[in-house]
Design a protein around this motif. Structure first.
Motif, PDB file in Angstrom:
ATOM      1  N   LEU A  51      47.416  49.844  19.464  1.00 24.65           N
ATOM      2  CA  LEU A  51      48.630  49.132  19.068  1.00 24.65           C
ATOM      3  C   LEU A  51      48.713  47.740  19.674  1.00 24.65           C
ATOM      4  CD1 LEU A  51      51.364  49.459  17.546  1.00 24.65           C
ATOM      5  CD2 LEU A  51      52.335  50.288  19.691  1.00 24.65           C
ATOM      6  N   TYR A  52      48.208  47.588  20.900  1.00 23.26           N
ATOM      7  CA  TYR A  52      48.380  46.325  21.616  1.00 23.26           C
ATOM      8  C   TYR A  52      47.081  45.536  21.806  1.00 23.26           C
ATOM      9  CZ  TYR A  52      53.062  48.000  22.727  1.00 23.26           C
ATOM     10  OH  TYR A  52      54.359  48.455  22.653  1.00 23.26           O
ATOM     11  N   GLY A  53      46.158  45.653  20.870  1.00 29.56           N
ATOM     12  CA  GLY A  53      45.021  44.736  20.887  1.00 29.56           C
ATOM     13  C   GLY A  53      43.688  45.280  21.326  1.00 29.56           C
ATOM     14  N   GLY A  54      43.502  46.615  21.285  1.00 32.34           N
ATOM     15  CA  GLY A  54      42.202  47.192  21.577  1.00 32.34           C
ATOM     16  C   GLY A  54      41.695  46.831  22.965  1.00 32.34           C
ATOM     17  N   ALA A  55      40.500  46.235  23.010  1.00 31.17           N
ATOM     18  CA  ALA A  55      39.864  45.901  24.287  1.00 31.17           C
ATOM     19  C   ALA A  55      40.712  44.926  25.100  1.00 31.17           C
ATOM     20  CB  ALA A  55      38.480  45.316  24.048  1.00 31.17           C
ATOM     21  N   ALA A  56      41.521  44.103  24.444  1.00 30.36           N
ATOM     22  CA  ALA A  56      42.399  43.180  25.170  1.00 30.36           C
ATOM     23  C   ALA A  56      43.397  43.967  26.017  1.00 30.36           C
ATOM     24  CB  ALA A  56      43.142  42.278  24.183  1.00 30.36           C
ATOM     25  N   PHE A  57      43.944  45.035  25.437  1.00 25.77           N
ATOM     26  CA  PHE A  57      44.879  45.885  26.184  1.00 25.77           C
ATOM     27  C   PHE A  57      44.143  46.664  27.267  1.00 25.77           C
ATOM     28  CE2 PHE A  57      47.127  49.854  26.991  1.00 25.77           C
ATOM     29  CZ  PHE A  57      48.415  49.402  27.254  1.00 25.77           C
ATOM     30  N   PHE A  58      42.906  47.084  26.963  1.00 25.87           N
ATOM     31  CA  PHE A  58      42.122  47.826  27.949  1.00 25.87           C
ATOM     32  C   PHE A  58      41.876  46.972  29.193  1.00 25.87           C
ATOM     33  CE2 PHE A  58      38.237  49.858  29.622  1.00 25.87           C
ATOM     34  CZ  PHE A  58      38.701  51.172  29.705  1.00 25.87           C
ATOM     35  N   LEU A  59      41.580  45.693  28.995  1.00 26.08           N
ATOM     36  CA  LEU A  59      41.400  44.774  30.124  1.00 26.08           C
ATOM     37  C   LEU A  59      42.719  44.591  30.884  1.00 26.08           C
ATOM     38  CD1 LEU A  59      39.149  42.029  28.479  1.00 26.08           C
ATOM     39  CD2 LEU A  59      38.469  43.706  30.216  1.00 26.08           C
ATOM     40  N   LEU A  60      43.812  44.505  30.145  1.00 23.00           N
ATOM     41  CA  LEU A  60      45.128  44.382  30.767  1.00 23.00           C
ATOM     42  C   LEU A  60      45.442  45.624  31.587  1.00 23.00           C
ATOM     43  CD1 LEU A  60      47.815  42.828  31.039  1.00 23.00           C
ATOM     44  CD2 LEU A  60      48.573  43.947  28.935  1.00 23.00           C
ATOM     45  N   PHE A  61      45.073  46.779  31.051  1.00 22.20           N
ATOM     46  CA  PHE A  61      45.288  48.040  31.759  1.00 22.20           C
ATOM     47  C   PHE A  61      44.518  48.060  33.079  1.00 22.20           C
ATOM     48  CE2 PHE A  61      43.571  52.400  32.453  1.00 22.20           C
ATOM     49  CZ  PHE A  61      44.744  53.022  32.845  1.00 22.20           C
ATOM     50  N   ILE A  62      43.284  47.571  33.065  1.00 27.04           N
ATOM     51  CA  ILE A  62      42.474  47.524  34.287  1.00 27.04           C
ATOM     52  C   ILE A  62      43.127  46.609  35.326  1.00 27.04           C
ATOM     53  CG2 ILE A  62      40.261  46.800  35.258  1.00 27.04           C
ATOM     54  CD1 ILE A  62      38.958  47.612  32.621  1.00 27.04           C
ATOM     55  N   ILE A  63      43.628  45.465  34.871  1.00 26.54           N
ATOM     56  CA  ILE A  63      44.309  44.535  35.778  1.00 26.54           C
ATOM     57  C   ILE A  63      45.538  45.196  36.407  1.00 26.54           C
ATOM     58  CG2 ILE A  63      45.599  42.371  35.902  1.00 26.54           C
ATOM     59  CD1 ILE A  63      43.743  41.305  33.685  1.00 26.54           C
ATOM     60  N   CYS A  64      46.310  45.888  35.587  1.00 27.12           N
ATOM     61  CA  CYS A  64      47.510  46.563  36.086  1.00 27.12           C
ATOM     62  C   CYS A  64      47.149  47.698  37.039  1.00 27.12           C
ATOM     63  CB  CYS A  64      48.329  47.110  34.915  1.00 27.12           C
ATOM     64  SG  CYS A  64      49.066  45.825  33.890  1.00 27.12           S
ATOM     65  N   LEU A  65      46.020  48.337  36.761  1.00 34.14           N
ATOM     66  CA  LEU A  65      45.546  49.394  37.648  1.00 34.14           C
ATOM     67  C   LEU A  65      45.252  48.820  39.038  1.00 34.14           C
ATOM     68  CD1 LEU A  65      44.945  52.438  36.959  1.00 34.14           C
ATOM     69  CD2 LEU A  65      42.531  51.826  36.996  1.00 34.14           C
TER      70      LEU A  65
END
Length: 456
Positions: A51-65
């Motif tokens: 929903l929020y941009g595929g790999a772009a969101f995955f990278l954001l998730f890693i940053i938030c982690l």
């Protein structure tokens, strides 16, 4: 109370539950990873990623982690090992103030209530695994009706009972013979199932389109809302704010590096989420299904996909068995939280504590199990079922508050956090900065967003 339990109680007096039982190094990491991985990563993470941009969101998730997840995870582990008690008394021992114990008790209560409805969903996965392996799942054409009819029956209560029975059986055996041994079997089993299902999903015709949808970055879909969603998932996917990691921390040996353990747990959670996406998206795209959030994806859309593929009964059964493994590793960690609390608060034996709390948690969960059907109409009110209300309050209020308490306690109130963490000077300064100035603000934003105060 048994003689052995009486001896243990005397030995552990004033020292907490962690003084009596210990994980081995590998056993602790596997148990903590088991607590972190769960059903949410399988049906929620792929959906929000797409929903929020595929790999772009995955990278954001890693940053938030890195910004929130790992600092708070290390804080919970440090509090648990430093206090050597349950999720409430560890705060009191380290601060000398009972008010912190009251805040800690919120996480104990939260773990108990979360387990009551989480066991319901875990029961669904066992039921569907049995249906798939026997082939009965694919005798039906309308999987939406099948799922509705199942929830309208008494069967969810039966399967919830089975999950609580299995969970209690593990916990009653203790830390090393129960929790650790269980995770040493189930976590490798979960990894094997993940790999088998991932290979099968990637081999499907049309799977490449699903992989592209999952891994191709679309930064145009990143919004302020997506940042808060990523923050929330980074926080919740590690089982933070519910006392589980803190309780496990009480059983960690002083020689264990908490920093390395934190990295290992975070990496395990990240890999699980990534492989979940490589299973869900190729499968849904290969069969023209629309990935949807929540139970609809797992119990309605995916059975349709399994029914259309060769040996679908086998791969469907393995998929739901995978979910059952993930669910059980989480229910085990959740039950240990209130068990550790009542053992220390009342001096009860582990056996009595487990039997009592397992039975009480089952009873508390029965309304959740029945509220999604039409057998008990009054269990639906305010536009939500009892199940949905409990889920909303725990996930959006109790857990963020629990995480906020930990960050404030370690960042400002507890003077021995630096020594307990075992971090070197540079990492210690960074960790302290994150806990004092970054994590509390971000966790508060997650709380305001998830509770509906902030809207987009």
């Amino acid at each position: 109370m048994k003689k052995q339990d009486q001896t243990e109680s005397l030995q552990g007096e004033g020292q907490g539950q962690g003084a009596k039982e210990r994980f081995t190094s590998s056993g602790f990491i596997l148990a903590a990873i088991g607590s972190a991985v769960g059903l949410g990563n399988m049906w929620k993470f792929p959906y929000i990623t797409g929903l929020y941009g595929g790999a772009a969101f995955f990278l954001l998730f890693i940053i938030c982690l890195l910004l929130v997840g790992l600092p708070v995870l290390l804080a919970e582990l440090a509090v648990g090992r430093g206090g050597r008690g349950n999720a409430s008394t560890s705060f009191i021992r380290l601060s000398g103030q009972k008010i912190w114990g009251g805040f800690g008790f919120i996480t104990v209560l939260g773990a108990f209530v979360i387990l009551s409805f989480y066991a319901v969903v875990a029961g669904w996965t066992l039921h569907y695994a049995l249906l798939s392996f026997t082939g009965k799942l694919f005798e039906h054409q309308d999987f939406s009706v099948l799922f509705s009819d199942f929830n309208a029956s008494w069967m969810p209560v039966f399967w919830q009972f089975i999950i609580m029975l299995l969970t209690g059986f593990v916990i009653i055996r203790g830390v090393s013979a129960g929790i650790e041994k269980f995770n040493k079997i189930f976590i490798p089993g979960l990894v094997i199932l993940l790999i088998v299902l991932c290979v099968r999903a990637l081999s499907l015709e049309g799977a490449a389109e699903g992989v592209s949808f999952f891994l191709k970055p679309d930064f145009s879909k990143l919004t302020a809302e997506s940042v808060l969603v990523a923050l929330g998932h980074a926080f919740f996917s590690l089982s933070l704010g519910m006392g589980a990691i803190m309780t496990y921390g009480a059983y960690v040996d002083k020689r264990q590096s908490l920093g390395m353990a934190t990295v290992a747990i975070g990496l395990g959670d990240l890999i699980y989420a990534f492989l979940a996406g490589l299973i869900i998206f190729p499968t849904t795209f290969a069969f023209g299904l629309e990935p949807s959030q929540g139970p609809g994806l797992v119990f309605v859309a995916l059975p349709a996909a399994f029914s259309a593929m060769p040996l679908g009964w086998l791969f469907g059964g393995l998929f739901f068995l995978l979910l059952s493994f993930a669910a059980l590793t989480s229910t085990v960690s959740l039950l240990e939280v209130p068990v550790a609390f009542v053992r220390e608060a009342f001096g009860w034996s582990r056996r009595f504590s487990v039997i009592l709390l397992t039975f009480l948690c089952f009873l508390v969960g029965v309304p959740s199990a029945l509220s999604l059907g039409d057998k008990v109409p009054w269990l639906t009110f305010g536009g939500k079922s009892f199940f949905d209300w409990v889920d909303f309050v725990c996930s959006n209020i109790v857990l963020p508050l629990g995480g906020l308490v930990v960050t404030l306690f370690v960042g400002y109130a507890w003077k021995g956090a630096a020594e307990e963490s075992g971090l070197t000077a540079w990492w210690l300064r960074l960790w302290g900065f994150m806990l004092r100035y970054v994590a509390p603000i971000l966790v508060l934003l997650v709380f305001l967003y998830s509770s509906g105060v902030i809207r987009f």
